[in-house]
Design a protein around this motif. Structure first.
Motif, PDB file in Angstrom:
ATOM      1  N   MET A  21      -2.167   5.278 -10.274  1.00  0.00           N
ATOM      2  CA  MET A  21      -2.632   6.617  -9.921  1.00  0.00           C
ATOM      3  C   MET A  21      -3.191   6.598  -8.496  1.00  0.00           C
ATOM      4  SD  MET A  21      -2.822   9.598 -11.565  1.00  0.00           S
ATOM      5  CE  MET A  21      -3.163   9.258 -13.301  1.00  0.00           C
ATOM      6  N   THR A  22      -2.793   7.596  -7.688  1.00  0.00           N
ATOM      7  CA  THR A  22      -3.316   7.652  -6.321  1.00  0.00           C
ATOM      8  C   THR A  22      -4.784   8.084  -6.325  1.00  0.00           C
ATOM      9  OG1 THR A  22      -2.555   9.937  -6.041  1.00  0.00           O
ATOM     10  CG2 THR A  22      -1.073   8.188  -5.325  1.00  0.00           C
ATOM     11  N   ASP A  23      -5.531   7.602  -5.332  1.00  0.00           N
ATOM     12  CA  ASP A  23      -6.946   7.950  -5.219  1.00  0.00           C
ATOM     13  C   ASP A  23      -7.104   9.236  -4.406  1.00  0.00           C
ATOM     14  OD1 ASP A  23      -6.568   7.260  -2.548  1.00  0.00           O
ATOM     15  OD2 ASP A  23      -7.567   5.317  -2.719  1.00  0.00           O
ATOM     16  N   GLY A  24      -8.327   9.540  -4.003  1.00  0.00           N
ATOM     17  CA  GLY A  24      -8.586  10.775  -3.285  1.00  0.00           C
ATOM     18  C   GLY A  24      -7.913  10.858  -1.933  1.00  0.00           C
ATOM     19  N   MET A  25      -7.473   9.722  -1.406  1.00  0.00           N
ATOM     20  CA  MET A  25      -6.760   9.705  -0.133  1.00  0.00           C
ATOM     21  C   MET A  25      -5.246   9.676  -0.339  1.00  0.00           C
ATOM     22  SD  MET A  25      -8.984   7.051   2.132  1.00  0.00           S
ATOM     23  CE  MET A  25      -7.782   7.229   3.451  1.00  0.00           C
ATOM     24  N   GLY A  26      -4.810   9.911  -1.583  1.00  0.00           N
ATOM     25  CA  GLY A  26      -3.383   9.864  -1.858  1.00  0.00           C
ATOM     26  C   GLY A  26      -2.820   8.461  -1.805  1.00  0.00           C
ATOM     27  N   ARG A  27      -3.668   7.461  -2.052  1.00  0.00           N
ATOM     28  CA  ARG A  27      -3.274   6.066  -1.844  1.00  0.00           C
ATOM     29  C   ARG A  27      -3.364   5.247  -3.118  1.00  0.00           C
ATOM     30  NH1 ARG A  27      -6.987   2.007   1.671  1.00  0.00           N
ATOM     31  NH2 ARG A  27      -8.391   2.689   0.021  1.00  0.00           N
ATOM     32  N   ILE A  28      -2.411   4.335  -3.276  1.00  0.00           N
ATOM     33  CA  ILE A  28      -2.518   3.235  -4.232  1.00  0.00           C
ATOM     34  C   ILE A  28      -2.708   1.992  -3.385  1.00  0.00           C
ATOM     35  CG2 ILE A  28      -1.351   1.902  -6.018  1.00  0.00           C
ATOM     36  CD1 ILE A  28       0.182   4.478  -6.733  1.00  0.00           C
ATOM     37  N   ALA A  29      -3.845   1.363  -3.511  1.00  0.00           N
ATOM     38  CA  ALA A  29      -4.232   0.310  -2.578  1.00  0.00           C
ATOM     39  C   ALA A  29      -3.319  -0.906  -2.636  1.00  0.00           C
ATOM     40  CB  ALA A  29      -5.677  -0.109  -2.826  1.00  0.00           C
ATOM     41  N   CYS A  30      -2.844  -1.260  -3.836  1.00  0.00           N
ATOM     42  CA  CYS A  30      -2.058  -2.482  -3.927  1.00  0.00           C
ATOM     43  C   CYS A  30      -1.056  -2.404  -5.065  1.00  0.00           C
ATOM     44  CB  CYS A  30      -2.974  -3.690  -4.114  1.00  0.00           C
ATOM     45  SG  CYS A  30      -2.104  -5.271  -4.073  1.00  0.00           S
ATOM     46  N   LEU A  31       0.211  -2.313  -4.711  1.00  0.00           N
ATOM     47  CA  LEU A  31       1.295  -2.450  -5.671  1.00  0.00           C
ATOM     48  C   LEU A  31       1.886  -3.849  -5.518  1.00  0.00           C
ATOM     49  CD1 LEU A  31       3.297   0.896  -5.294  1.00  0.00           C
ATOM     50  CD2 LEU A  31       1.845   0.239  -7.211  1.00  0.00           C
TER      51      LEU A  31
ATOM     52  N   GLU B 208       0.861  -1.174   0.000  1.00  0.00           N
ATOM     53  CA  GLU B 208       0.000   0.000   0.000  1.00  0.00           C
ATOM     54  C   GLU B 208       0.902   1.231   0.000  1.00  0.00           C
ATOM     55  OE1 GLU B 208      -4.098   0.859   2.346  1.00  0.00           O
ATOM     56  OE2 GLU B 208      -2.327   0.684   3.603  1.00  0.00           O
ATOM     57  N   LEU B 209       0.704   2.106  -0.983  1.00  0.00           N
ATOM     58  CA  LEU B 209       1.572   3.272  -1.114  1.00  0.00           C
ATOM     59  C   LEU B 209       0.756   4.549  -0.957  1.00  0.00           C
ATOM     60  CD1 LEU B 209       4.454   4.302  -1.799  1.00  0.00           C
ATOM     61  CD2 LEU B 209       3.709   4.422  -4.181  1.00  0.00           C
ATOM     62  N   TYR B 210       1.231   5.449  -0.087  1.00  0.00           N
ATOM     63  CA  TYR B 210       0.601   6.748   0.121  1.00  0.00           C
ATOM     64  C   TYR B 210       1.535   7.843  -0.385  1.00  0.00           C
ATOM     65  CZ  TYR B 210      -2.853   4.574   3.219  1.00  0.00           C
ATOM     66  OH  TYR B 210      -3.873   3.809   3.723  1.00  0.00           O
ATOM     67  N   VAL B 211       0.948   8.905  -0.930  1.00  0.00           N
ATOM     68  CA  VAL B 211       1.722  10.070  -1.355  1.00  0.00           C
ATOM     69  C   VAL B 211       1.133  11.294  -0.661  1.00  0.00           C
ATOM     70  CG1 VAL B 211       2.583  11.436  -3.287  1.00  0.00           C
ATOM     71  CG2 VAL B 211       2.175   8.983  -3.589  1.00  0.00           C
ATOM     72  N   PHE B 212       2.004  12.033   0.066  1.00  0.00           N
ATOM     73  CA  PHE B 212       1.539  13.171   0.849  1.00  0.00           C
ATOM     74  C   PHE B 212       2.417  14.393   0.621  1.00  0.00           C
ATOM     75  CE2 PHE B 212      -0.478   9.728   3.060  1.00  0.00           C
ATOM     76  CZ  PHE B 212      -1.683  10.268   3.478  1.00  0.00           C
ATOM     77  N   ASP B 213       1.798  15.554   0.810  1.00  0.00           N
ATOM     78  CA  ASP B 213       2.526  16.819   0.796  1.00  0.00           C
ATOM     79  C   ASP B 213       3.319  16.913   2.097  1.00  0.00           C
ATOM     80  OD1 ASP B 213       2.938  19.715   1.512  1.00  0.00           O
ATOM     81  OD2 ASP B 213       2.016  20.020  -0.445  1.00  0.00           O
ATOM     82  N   LYS B 214       4.616  17.118   1.979  1.00  0.00           N
ATOM     83  CA  LYS B 214       5.506  17.070   3.140  1.00  0.00           C
ATOM     84  C   LYS B 214       5.232  18.184   4.134  1.00  0.00           C
ATOM     85  CE  LYS B 214      10.414  17.026   4.319  1.00  0.00           C
ATOM     86  NZ  LYS B 214      11.787  17.122   3.781  1.00  0.00           N
ATOM     87  N   SER B 215       4.814  19.348   3.645  1.00  0.00           N
ATOM     88  CA  SER B 215       4.627  20.493   4.539  1.00  0.00           C
ATOM     89  C   SER B 215       3.261  20.510   5.203  1.00  0.00           C
ATOM     90  CB  SER B 215       4.835  21.798   3.766  1.00  0.00           C
ATOM     91  OG  SER B 215       6.158  21.890   3.294  1.00  0.00           O
TER      92      SER B 215
END
Length: 544
Positions: free
Chosen positions: A336-346, A310-317
């Protein structure tokens, strides 16, 4: 049965527990006084309490004169207490000690502790200000030794109740520092290259006008990672109640634990050991003492077949999730990340994999994901932190114009929509637009034409709900060409079209929540407070 009061959006599951029967009972080592703030470190349960030598004193007398100490008790694999309660000698001090949190990866124990009041050194009992700090200890020669203080401690206010991620790079704590939303707020600090960043208030979606304290961060295998915290300022069952939300996230969805977790009494300081199907919480519901520690059991969500990351992408600040990020894996697959900034399964196997995240308004960010080492399936979670492009020009692709025109073309509208999304995700961000023409036409005409073009872009953005005051635009005509006439050769049509462009520039801006202070230094939450005021202790709350 346990159910959450949260309404879940279709296609996503924000529950912290699987729907299962919750069993809850007191642990066997509760005293007649206050026992709270449990935290399991391997086969030992740490908790905060009054010293057993004081059992003959009333709880009221203890609250006004004595300090809390750290105790421990042995537990088995099911979380049952199997040994007697014993004082942790390193933390039997002349100040309050605990609650604690521990990071297995770094070996650090984060301890809430009072500042040492010099007046208390020569006095058997201590009254006065009990402001808190966080110290960081490590196990050395069989004992815990204080190695450093959290750098944002300050004797003018309290900093305490720490919660640390498994990676040891993110600390959540509670504080009554100036500029908060209520009596005590939750803050977050990220550690990079050994240095803690300036704390960021978690904002009004988490914090209320009252107390938010006793944070805990779950492991990432509990249907994702969650922040659990206690609050007095939300609609609950009464007093302190326990709440949860995904972490990191935009905190739009906050769950409230139903019975038997929350009751009409104060329920707070929950902790769940890594990969366990049991946890502990503190409550002053009728029991052995004033505050008692309870163990509860639950069922985790079943682990998926095969190995999944599970991969999340977030703004660091801002700690906000970034939706719509394109992630390219080492085998050239794109997600592509979803509305929660997540890719459910890589896909997750026994090899390292370098992934690259790219999205509008951020520079590309790569990260090497370590090989999965799970034997029986399950989910491994990783996070990519991205820095927004500050003080750099970003070309809006496809923001081109027909010759001598300033209409927003369909392709341009799609690109401007990406800018609108970025600005909505960062409402404190201001944007400067610049529009440019090609080389044809005289200078004055091109300046006016470029200004019409940038104004058309601004009008479009405003029509999508962005405040006009957040956008500034300038037309530069043909003064900043990408392609120029060389040796008198005429530019080709594609080169002229490339010159007719719009760029954005995001000037530096300060992240964080707006200051909202109306109760002085929050020493007791009253407008008539005085600087040295300190009310009585309450469940180890930051406000004493």
């Amino acid at each position: 049965m346990f159910f959450s009061t949260l309404v879940y959006p279709q296609g996503s599951d924000h529950r912290i527990f699987n729907d299962s029967i919750i069993h809850i009972s007191e642990i066997s080592t509760n005293s007649i006084h206050s026992d709270f703030g449990p935290f399991a470190i391997k086969d030992t349960l740490y908790f905060t309490t009054f010293n057993d030598k004081l059992n003959k004193k009333t709880d009221y007398a203890l609250r006004n004169k004595e300090f809390y100490d750290l105790y421990k008790a042995a537990i088995d694999k099911e979380g049952n207490v199997t040994g007697e309660r014993k004082p942790l000698e390193e933390f039997i001090t002349r100040v309050n000690d605990g609650p604690v949190t521990w990071c297995e990866k770094t070996g650090e124990l984060f301890v809430t502790q009072n500042y040492l009041d010099q007046n208390a050194i020569s006095k058997p009992f201590h009254k006065g200000i009990n402001r808190l700090r966080i110290i960081i200890a490590k196990r050395m020669n069989g004992k815990w030794e204080n190695i450093t203080d959290f750098p944002y401690n300050n004797p003018e206010y309290s900093v305490g109740h720490p919660a640390i991620t498994q990676t040891g790079d993110t600390l959540i704590f509670s504080s009554d520092r100036p500029g908060g939303y209520g009596e005590t707020d939750l803050y977050c600090s990220v550690r990079k290259n050994g240095k803690w960043a300036l704390p960021v208030n978690l904002g009004p979606k988490i914090n209320t006008s009252e107390k938010e304290e006793f944070a805990f961060l779950t492991d990432k295998n509990l249907n994702g990672q969650f922040l659990i915290f206690s609050s007095k300022g939300r609609f609950g069952n009464g007093g302190f109640d326990l709440y949860y939300t995904r972490f990191p996230s935009d905190y739009n969805e906050i769950g409230h634990f139903d019975s038997p977790i929350n009751t009409k009494y104060d329920d707070f300081a929950m902790t769940i050991p890594v990969d366990a199907e049991y946890g502990y919480l503190t409550s002053n519901r009728p029991g052995t003492g004033n505050d008692d520690i309870y163990k509860f059991t639950f069922k985790r969500f079943p682990k998926p077949e095969g190995k999944c990351r599970e991969l999340y992408v977030f703004d660091k600040s801002s700690f906000r999730p970034i939706p719509g990020v394109r992630v390219t894996t080492c085998d050239k697959q794109m997600y592509m990340t979803d509305g929660m900034g997540r890719i459910a399964c890589l896909p997750c196997d026994g090899n390292e994999c370098k992934v690259t995240a790219s999205t509008f308004g951020y520079p590309e960010k790569s990260k090497v994901l370590l090989a999965c080492k799970m034997n029986n399936g399950g989910i491994v979670s990783d996070t990519i932190w991205m820095d927004i492009l500050i003080n750099q020009k970003i070309e809006l692709r496809n923001i081109y114009y027909d010759f001598d025109k300033w209409d927003i073309l369909p392709d341009a509208a799609t690109e401007l929509d990406r800018l609108v999304s970025l600005m909505k995700e960062n409402p404190e961000m201001k944007v400067e637009l610049s529009s440019h023409t090609d080389v044809r036409g005289n200078d004055l005409y091109n300046l006016k034409l470029s200004q019409r073009r940038v104004q058309a872009a601004i009008d479009y953005i405003v029509s999508k709900g962005i405040d006009r005051s957040m956008i500034h635009g300038t037309g530069y005509g043909k003064t900043q060409l990408i392609n120029r006439n060389i040796n008198g050769e005429k530019l080709l049509p594609p080169q002229n079209r490339e010159n007719r462009r719009t760029e954005i520039y995001i000037p530096g801006f300060i992240r964080g929540e707006p200051v909202k202070q109306d109760k002085g230094d929050y020493s007791n939450g009253k407008s008539d407070h005085i600087k040295d005021h300190s009310s009585r202790k309450e469940h180890g709350s930051i406000l004493k």
